[in-house]
Motif scaffolding. Structure first.
Motif, PDB file in Angstrom:
ATOM      1  N   UNK A 344      -7.643  38.076 110.924  1.00  0.00           N
ATOM      2  CA  UNK A 344      -7.516  37.650 112.316  1.00  0.00           C
ATOM      3  C   UNK A 344      -8.375  36.413 112.573  1.00  0.00           C
ATOM      4  N   UNK A 345      -9.590  36.391 112.020  1.00  0.00           N
ATOM      5  CA  UNK A 345     -10.477  35.239 112.171  1.00  0.00           C
ATOM      6  C   UNK A 345      -9.875  34.009 111.505  1.00  0.00           C
ATOM      7  N   UNK A 346      -9.360  34.169 110.303  1.00  0.00           N
ATOM      8  CA  UNK A 346      -8.783  33.039 109.577  1.00  0.00           C
ATOM      9  C   UNK A 346      -7.657  32.395 110.369  1.00  0.00           C
ATOM     10  N   UNK A 347      -6.745  33.210 110.885  1.00  0.00           N
ATOM     11  CA  UNK A 347      -5.582  32.660 111.575  1.00  0.00           C
ATOM     12  C   UNK A 347      -5.946  32.138 112.960  1.00  0.00           C
ATOM     13  N   UNK A 348      -6.968  32.721 113.595  1.00  0.00           N
ATOM     14  CA  UNK A 348      -7.420  32.199 114.882  1.00  0.00           C
ATOM     15  C   UNK A 348      -8.028  30.811 114.729  1.00  0.00           C
ATOM     16  N   UNK A 349      -8.513  30.487 113.534  1.00  0.00           N
ATOM     17  CA  UNK A 349      -9.103  29.184 113.266  1.00  0.00           C
ATOM     18  C   UNK A 349      -8.119  28.220 112.610  1.00  0.00           C
ATOM     19  N   UNK A 350      -6.837  28.547 112.684  1.00  0.00           N
ATOM     20  CA  UNK A 350      -5.820  27.606 112.271  1.00  0.00           C
ATOM     21  C   UNK A 350      -5.390  27.670 110.826  1.00  0.00           C
ATOM     22  N   UNK A 351      -5.923  28.617 110.075  1.00  0.00           N
ATOM     23  CA  UNK A 351      -5.567  28.714 108.668  1.00  0.00           C
ATOM     24  C   UNK A 351      -4.772  29.962 108.375  1.00  0.00           C
ATOM     25  N   UNK A 352      -4.311  30.101 107.137  1.00  0.00           N
ATOM     26  CA  UNK A 352      -3.652  31.340 106.722  1.00  0.00           C
ATOM     27  C   UNK A 352      -4.694  32.382 106.375  1.00  0.00           C
ATOM     28  N   UNK A 353      -4.317  33.656 106.247  1.00  0.00           N
ATOM     29  CA  UNK A 353      -5.276  34.650 105.749  1.00  0.00           C
ATOM     30  C   UNK A 353      -5.770  34.243 104.368  1.00  0.00           C
ATOM     31  N   UNK A 354      -7.067  34.267 104.169  1.00  0.00           N
ATOM     32  CA  UNK A 354      -7.616  33.763 102.900  1.00  0.00           C
ATOM     33  C   UNK A 354      -7.091  34.535 101.704  1.00  0.00           C
ATOM     34  N   UNK A 355      -6.660  35.787 101.906  1.00  0.00           N
ATOM     35  CA  UNK A 355      -6.142  36.562 100.784  1.00  0.00           C
ATOM     36  C   UNK A 355      -4.789  36.064 100.305  1.00  0.00           C
ATOM     37  N   UNK A 356      -4.143  35.221 101.095  1.00  0.00           N
ATOM     38  CA  UNK A 356      -2.857  34.661 100.684  1.00  0.00           C
ATOM     39  C   UNK A 356      -3.004  33.245 100.135  1.00  0.00           C
ATOM     40  N   UNK A 357      -4.222  32.734 100.051  1.00  0.00           N
ATOM     41  CA  UNK A 357      -4.407  31.337  99.676  1.00  0.00           C
ATOM     42  C   UNK A 357      -3.853  31.026  98.286  1.00  0.00           C
ATOM     43  N   UNK A 358      -4.123  31.908  97.316  1.00  0.00           N
ATOM     44  CA  UNK A 358      -3.646  31.648  95.963  1.00  0.00           C
ATOM     45  C   UNK A 358      -2.120  31.591  95.926  1.00  0.00           C
ATOM     46  N   UNK A 359      -1.469  32.474  96.687  1.00  0.00           N
ATOM     47  CA  UNK A 359      -0.007  32.488  96.732  1.00  0.00           C
ATOM     48  C   UNK A 359       0.533  31.213  97.382  1.00  0.00           C
ATOM     49  N   UNK A 360      -0.091  30.805  98.497  1.00  0.00           N
ATOM     50  CA  UNK A 360       0.380  29.630  99.202  1.00  0.00           C
ATOM     51  C   UNK A 360       0.146  28.371  98.386  1.00  0.00           C
TER      52      UNK A 360
END
Length: 479
Positions: A344-360
Motif C-alpha cells: 500500500x505504501x509503495x503504490x501510494x508513492x507512485x510505484x509498483x509493489x516492490x515484490x513485483x519489481x523483478x517481474x516488471x
C-alpha cells in the motif's frame, strides 16, 4: 496545559523537522525506485502499462491449451469405455473459471449425478477399481503420486510428459466454485486481471501457499472479489451462490455486466490500502456470499468456526462451516499484514509493489530469467513467458490443504528475512510412486469399512497403495 521549556520546544521542532525530512526522503526514494523499475521494463512505461503487461503475459482467461483439450478428450473416452455413460468428467479451477494462467495444470473430476450417502463410497470404489489400472498402463499418462494431505485427495498424473493433471472424484464442490468464479470473471475483464495481479504479488512476496501455512490462491481471489463488492463507488454485483449448487444447471449471466472507470493499477492500489488500513482485521469477515461488510458476531456467520479468535476470517461461499483461515499460521498472518502495508505504501508513492519489481523489470528483457519464467510448449510452439508456477498456487492448493485445525491466536515473532519466510517448509504429505505399474492400487471407501475415514499405515507400505475415497460429509482422509 503544562508549560513547555524553550529547550523542549527546540527539541520537538527538531524532531518534527527530522521526521518530515525522513518522510520526504522516503517518498523520493520510492519514486526513484519506481522510475528505475519502469525504465527497466521494455523501455520507459508507467505503472499501469507495466502491471497490465505483466498480467496479460500470464492470464489465459477462458481458453484452454491444445494439450488440455487433448487430455480431456482422452480421459472422456477412457471413462466411457471403462465404466459407461453413467459417469461424467469436467475440468474445474483455472482451466475453466476465467482466472487461468500460462503453465497452469489441469484439474479434472469424475462425478455421477444423484449420488448421496453410502452410494458415493460404493460408486467411487467401483470407479477406482476399473479406471486407475487403465491410467497406470496408458501410454499417454504417467502416474505420479497420490496426494492424501489435501482436503480432497487427488491423483496426480502427467499427460504426454508435459501437462500436469490432478484427478479427483465426485468433487462437486470444486465445480460449484468454478461456476461462481467463471460468472464473476465474465462481469468485466478487470475482475480476473485484478485477482491475477494480487496472486502474482502474493506468491512473489511469499505470502501464498497453503502447504506453507499461508493463504491459498483461492482465498486471495475471494479477497479481491469482496473488496470490489464492498467499495461504495465500485459495487461489484453479488451473485447468488444458490444458483451454482447444480453445476449442470447454472443460469446464464452473460447479459450482466459491471462497469468500472478505474484502471487496473488504481484498483490494485486501493485493494492494498483497503486491507492494510480500512478492513477491520480480526472482526470483519470476507464473504462474497453476502457482499456486505459484516462482523464475525453477525447472525450471518453462525456456522463459521473460530469466531472467538482475533484472526483474518474468510468464509467459503458454499461450505459455510469452513473458515479459509484454517491453513493460515500466526506468524504467516503477521507477515501478510506487513506485506499488505508495504505494498500500500509503495503504490501510494507512485510505484509498483516492490515484490513485483523483478517481474516488471523482466518484461523488457528476459522474463524467464528475471521473473522466474520458463520456456514451455504452447499449442505446438516454443515460447518464453513469466512462469505462473513460480507465483500462483495450484488448484489443489486452491481447494485447501489438510491443515484443518484452527491455528493459535495471532502472536508476535522476530523479524526474519523475506527469503526465509517465503520458503517456509510445509507439511504437504505425499506418497511417491516410482514405478506405479508395479504397485497394485485399490480404493477403500471409509463408509464401507464402517470407520471414521482413517487408516493407519501397515508394516509393509510398498505392498499395496491405498487411496481413501472422500465422503460427502467432507471427512479429512489420512493415510
Amino acid at each position: 496545559a503544562l508549560p513547555i521549556s524553550q529547550d523542549c520546544s527546540v527539541l520537538l521542532l527538531g524532531f518534527f523537522a527530522l521526521q518530515g525530512i525522513c518522510e520526504a526522503s522516503a517518498g523520493i526514494l520510492s519514486s526513484t525506485r519506481a522510475s528505475a523499475v519502469m525504465a527497466a521494463g521494455a523501455g520507459v512505461c508507467d505503472v499501469e502499462t507495466c502491471i497490465n503487461r505483466l498480467v496479460e503475459s500470464s492470464l489465459t482467461g477462458f481458453s484452454q491449451t491444445s494439450a488440455q483439450r487433448r487430455c480431456l478428450d482422452v480421459l472422456r473416452k477412457l471413462l466411457h469405455r471403462v465404466i459407461g455413460s453413467l459417469w461424467s468428467l469436467k475440468s474445474f479451477g483455472s482451466a475453466s473459471n476465467g482466472f487461468g494462467t500460462r503453465g497452469s495444470d489441469l484439474d479434472v473430476t469424475c462425478y455421477m449425478e444423484g449420488l448421496s450417502g453410502q452410494d458415493v463410497a460404493f460408486a467411487i470404489h467401483e470407479l477406482g477399481q476399473r479406471l486407475v489400472p487403465v491410467l497406470q498402463t496408458h501410454p499417454q499418462f504417467t502416474f505420479v503420486e497420490a496426494v492424501t494431505s489435501a482436503r480432497i485427495p487427488i491423483l496426480k498424473l502427467k499427460f504426454e510428459d508435459g501437462l500436469d493433471v490432478d484427478l479427483s472424484f465426485q468433487n462437486s464442490e470444486a465445480l460449484r466454485n468454478t461456476g461462481l468464479l467463471r460468472a464473476y470473471a465474465k462481469l468485466n475483464p478487470l475482475v480476473p486481471k485484478l485477482a491475477v495481479a494480487i496472486k502474482l504479488w502474493a506468491k512473489s512476496a511469499g505470502v501464498s501457499g497453503a502447504p506453507d501455512r499461508h493463504l491459498s490462491s483461492y482465498s486471495f481471489t475471494l479477497m479481491a472479489i469482496y473488496f470490489l463488492q464492498v467499495q461504495p463507488d465500485l459495487n461489484l454485483p453479488c451473485l447468488p451462490t444458490g444458483v451454482f449448487i447444480n453445476p449442470d444447471n447454472v443460469p446464464s449471466f452473460d447479459d450482466l455486466r459491471w462497469d468500472c472507470s478505474l484502471t487496473l493499477s488504481a484498483l490494485l492500489a486501493r485493494f492494498f490500502y483497503f486491507y492494510a488500513n480500512d478492513f477491520d482485521w480480526g472482526t470483519e469477515v470476507v464473504s462474497i456470499r453476502l457482499g456486505l461488510r459484516n462482523q464475525r458476531a453477525s447472525d450471518n456467520f453462525k456456522m463459521l468456526p473460530g469466531q472467538a479468535v482475533w484472526r483474518l476470517h474468510i468464509e467459503d461461499p458454499f461450505l459455510l462451516g469452513r473458515n479459509l483461515n484454517c491453513v493460515l499460521g500466526a506468524s504467516q498472518e503477521s507477515y501478510l499484514k506487513e506485506e499488505l502495508s508495504a505494498a500500500a505504501w509503495d503504490m501510494a508513492n507512485g510505484g509498483p509493489p516492490r515484490r513485483l519489481e523483478a517481474c516488471l523489470a523482466g518484461l523488457g528483457s528476459s522474463p524467464a530469467s528475471s521473473c522466474g519464467g520458463r520456456s514451455h510448449q504452447s499449442d505446438g510452439e516454443s515460447t518464453t513467458s513469466p512462469d505462473p508456477d513460480a507465483f500462483l498456487s495450484t488448484e489443489s492448493d486452491l481447494l485447501g490443504s489438510a491443515h484443518s485445525s484452527e491455528p493459535n491466536s495471532l502472536g508476535t515473532r522476530s523479524r526474519q528475512s523475506s527469503d526465509s519466510r517465503a520458503h517456509q517448509a510445509g507439511h504437504h504429505e505425499t506418497i511417491k510412486v516410482p514405478e506405479p505399474r508395479d504397485i497394485p492400487f485399490t480404493f477403500l471407501a471409509p463408509m464401507l469399512a464402517g470407520d471414521s475415514g482413517r487408516a493407519s499405515r501397515g508394516q509393509n507400505e510398498q505392498a499395496e497403495l491405498t487411496f481413501l475415497a472422500p465422503t460427502l460429509a467432507g471427512d479429512i482422509i489420512v493415510l
